[in-house]
Enzyme design. Structure first.
Site, PDB file in Angstrom:
ATOM      1  CB  THR A  86       2.835  -2.232  -1.874  1.00 39.40           C
ATOM      2  OG1 THR A  86       4.176  -2.603  -1.498  1.00 39.40           O
ATOM      3  CG2 THR A  86       2.673  -0.738  -1.654  1.00 39.40           C
ATOM      4  CE1 TYR A  92       4.446   0.438  -5.760  1.00 38.14           C
ATOM      5  CE2 TYR A  92       5.731  -0.549  -3.983  1.00 38.14           C
ATOM      6  CZ  TYR A  92       4.737  -0.646  -4.931  1.00 38.14           C
ATOM      7  OH  TYR A  92       4.025  -1.810  -5.058  1.00 38.14           O
TER       8      TYR A  92
END
Length: 333
Positions: free
Chosen positions: A123, A147
């Site tokens: 990501t 995250y």
């Protein structure tokens, strides 16, 4: 190629599965526990082509090993992760246990089972809050939320595993903001509690939400709202096929950003959604959410240069229109 897709019933995983089925010639096994994955997507895609679906948790290592060895798996495409930035701030251990610990165990098992290729769903959140807002693969990785940290640690694990095991190669794909649905309307984002901007906008347009919120209007951006690089899910899916070909052709591990290199603010996306839909839906202004960087745009020159990846849906209006068509279809299912 014999391919294992973890999280293949999810939003991105199902679009990659669809692309592989359309390409043909692969023996595909999908593992998903359906926590956020869609059984309907699996059932729809079973009409397109043959693959095996196994409902299981990836932490069931005995079952995963049986699949890897029994199916003579050559490549793993690993999704199977939690992806909500704001939730990761509230429940960090949930993210480290699943996104990092489970991925590490899966990588170890892959090495032991002789799986030579591993494509990892990473990501742009690993870049944190970059000064310029535009990042290439060599930009500093200083994630500002659990995250992003949970994904960055898996990148480290993959690199170290490949250094220690010469027959194990990987491609890390760092996604930017994924949106839209398949152009033929077959599949899309099914998760009802999604927090992604374009999904929320289409739910508001279709009356599933009374209103939507813009979180933060005081960022250091032209209009005060966050700026992101939005990519159509089908172009992201095709990047995985390009990554597989890259591994097969070069035998080299590598890292690629996957985005278009163009940023849109939250306000711009909302205005485009109103334009595409013809609906002047209700939008409220709210406070910032923890963990959101002001600006994150990809430099994806490397992916375009070193692989055969050629995006076909590089238009914000098209992305929103496909997402809206899917949302309207969900209303009638």
């Amino acid at each position: 190629m014999n391919i294992l897709i973890t999280g293949g019933a999810g939003y991105i995983g199902s679009h990659v599965l669809k692309a592989l089925l359309e390409e043909g010639g692969h023996d595909i096994t999908v593992v998903d526990n359906l926590y956020t994955g869609s059984l309907e997507a699996i059932q729809t895609l079973q009409k397109l082509g043959k693959f095996e679906f196994v409902k299981a948790n990836i932490e069931d290592l005995d079952q995963m090993k049986n699949i890897m060895v029994g199916k003579k798996i050559e490549a793993i495409i690993h999704f199977a992760a939690y992806i909500e930035v704001f939730e990761s701030m509230e429940k960090p251990l949930k993210y480290y246990l699943n996104n990092t610990a489970n991925a590490a165990a899966l990588i170890k098992l892959a090495v032991e089972s002789g799986v030579g290729k591993f494509i990892f769903s990473s990501t742009a959140a690993t870049y944190g809050e970059p000064e310029s807002g535009v990042v290439d693969e060599k930009s500093a990785q200083t994630p500002i939320n659990p995250y992003g940290k949970s994904k960055l640690m898996v990148e480290w694990i993959l690199k170290d595993a490949a250094s220690a095991h010469k027959d194990f190669k990987f491609v890390i794909l760092r996604y930017f903001n994924v949106a839209g649905a398949s152009s033929d309307g077959l599949i899309g984002q099914n998760y009802p509690n999604a927090t992604h901007l374009i999904k929320v906008a289409t739910q508001t347009i279709t009356g599933k939400r009374e209103k939507m919120a813009i979180f933060g209007t005081d960022y250091d951006t032209p209009d005060g709202t966050c700026v992101r690089d939005y990519i159509h899910v089908e172009d992201l899916a095709s990047a995985h096929l390009s990554a597989l070909k890259y591994l097969a052709n070069t035998g080299k591990s590598d890292v690629f950003n996957v985005g278009y290199g163009r940023g849109f603010s939250v306000r711009e996306v909302v205005e485009e959604a109103k334009k595409v839909s013809g609906v002047d839906f209700k939008v409220e202004l709210g406070a910032r959410r923890d963990g959101d960087p002001a600006k994150l745009i990809s430099d994806a020159t490397k992916l375009r240069t070193l692989t055969n990846w050629t995006p076909k849906h590089e238009n914000l209006g098209e992305i929103i229109a496909s997402a809206l068509a899917w949302e309207k279809k969900l209303t009638h299912l």
